[in-house]
Scaffold this active site. Sequence first.
Site, short mmCIF file in Angstrom:
data_model
loop_
_atom_site.label_atom_id
_atom_site.label_comp_id
_atom_site.label_asym_id
_atom_site.label_seq_id
_atom_site.Cartn_x
_atom_site.Cartn_y
_atom_site.Cartn_z
N ASP A 134 0.86 -1.18 0.00
CA ASP A 134 0.00 0.00 0.00
C ASP A 134 0.89 1.23 0.00
OD1 ASP A 134 -2.37 1.60 0.24
OD2 ASP A 134 -2.01 1.79 2.38
N SER A 135 0.27 2.39 -0.17
CA SER A 135 1.02 3.65 -0.12
C SER A 135 1.51 3.96 1.29
CB SER A 135 0.14 4.80 -0.62
OG SER A 135 -1.01 4.92 0.20
N GLY A 170 -3.11 9.57 -3.74
CA GLY A 170 -4.37 10.09 -4.28
C GLY A 170 -4.25 11.21 -5.29
N CYS A 230 -4.22 -1.21 -2.14
CA CYS A 230 -4.29 0.23 -2.42
C CYS A 230 -5.25 0.44 -3.58
CB CYS A 230 -2.90 0.76 -2.77
SG CYS A 230 -2.89 2.49 -3.26
N ASN A 231 -6.43 1.00 -3.30
CA ASN A 231 -7.44 1.20 -4.33
C ASN A 231 -6.95 2.11 -5.45
OD1 ASN A 231 -10.40 0.14 -3.47
ND2 ASN A 231 -9.22 0.65 -1.65
N CYS A 253 -10.88 3.04 -0.02
CA CYS A 253 -9.46 3.28 0.25
C CYS A 253 -9.13 2.46 1.48
CB CYS A 253 -9.20 4.76 0.51
SG CYS A 253 -7.53 5.11 1.12
N THR A 254 -8.03 1.71 1.44
CA THR A 254 -7.74 0.79 2.54
C THR A 254 -7.37 1.50 3.84
OG1 THR A 254 -5.46 0.53 1.71
CG2 THR A 254 -7.09 -1.14 1.05
N HIS A 255 -7.12 2.80 3.78
CA HIS A 255 -6.93 3.57 5.01
C HIS A 255 -8.25 3.73 5.78
CE1 HIS A 255 -3.10 4.80 3.19
NE2 HIS A 255 -2.75 5.34 4.34
#
Length: 264
Positions: free
Chosen positions: A10-11, A43, A73-74, A181-183
């Site tokens: 992921d980011s 983003g 990460c979408n 968003c995975t966050h």
Amino acid sequence: MDSRPIGVFDSGVGGLTVLKRLIQVLPEEDYIYFGDTKRVPYGDRSKEEIELFAGQIINFMKEKNVKAVVIACNTTCATIDKGKYDIELFDVLKAGAESGVYCTKNKKVGVIATKRTVESRSYEINIKSINPQIEVYQKACPEFVPLIEKGLYNSHLAYKAAKDCLEEFKGKEIDTLILGCTHYPLMEPIIKAIMGDGVKVVDPAVRLSHEVKEYLERSRILNFGKKGKIEFFVSGDAENFKRAAEMVLGKKIDEVFIVDIERY
């Protein structure tokens, strides 16, 4: 049996919500987690930048001899051409779209995500490819990721940001909201409180983790017979990541390795 690890990237810290679900479903697997903490958030990045970053990270994962890669990460899922990589890739965005379709009763689905994911219309395209009758309402929430990366996902600031962002859905009569968003699952309690009981909040990682398990079973490459281990790698700030990871996963982390991802 196949003892090679599963790669997850992921980011930043958001993908830890996906890793947590994977561990619950596949506790005997080993994992390599990479958080691109030097270049977060994704983003507002260009398509070219995200494609470059993804290529570097997937090369790193291949060097680690992973048996599959979970793109947690979408924004990356919405941007890259996954067909060009010669490794099994799992797409959190596709899992999220499918979950939304199967959850909605009134065919009105909301999606909150990063600016790039919303602009790509990837959720809308994926949802409508399954059921064209579903109405999809999307909203970018750019304030969320910086707050979450700082560990402020339970704060008054997070509540205010969520209230402002979710105002968009008032009057739309959605019965399902996808956390695109995975966050965002780290703010799920706040989001649920604002949306109320009439809206099902969907975490795509739930479906995704079962898809990974089904693939490993089908391919006969499950690992079993021991408790899995996790190695953590980041491109930038390791200390803040370590704190966040311990909070999200609820366990002590011995070491976070810094890797020069740009050399890949």
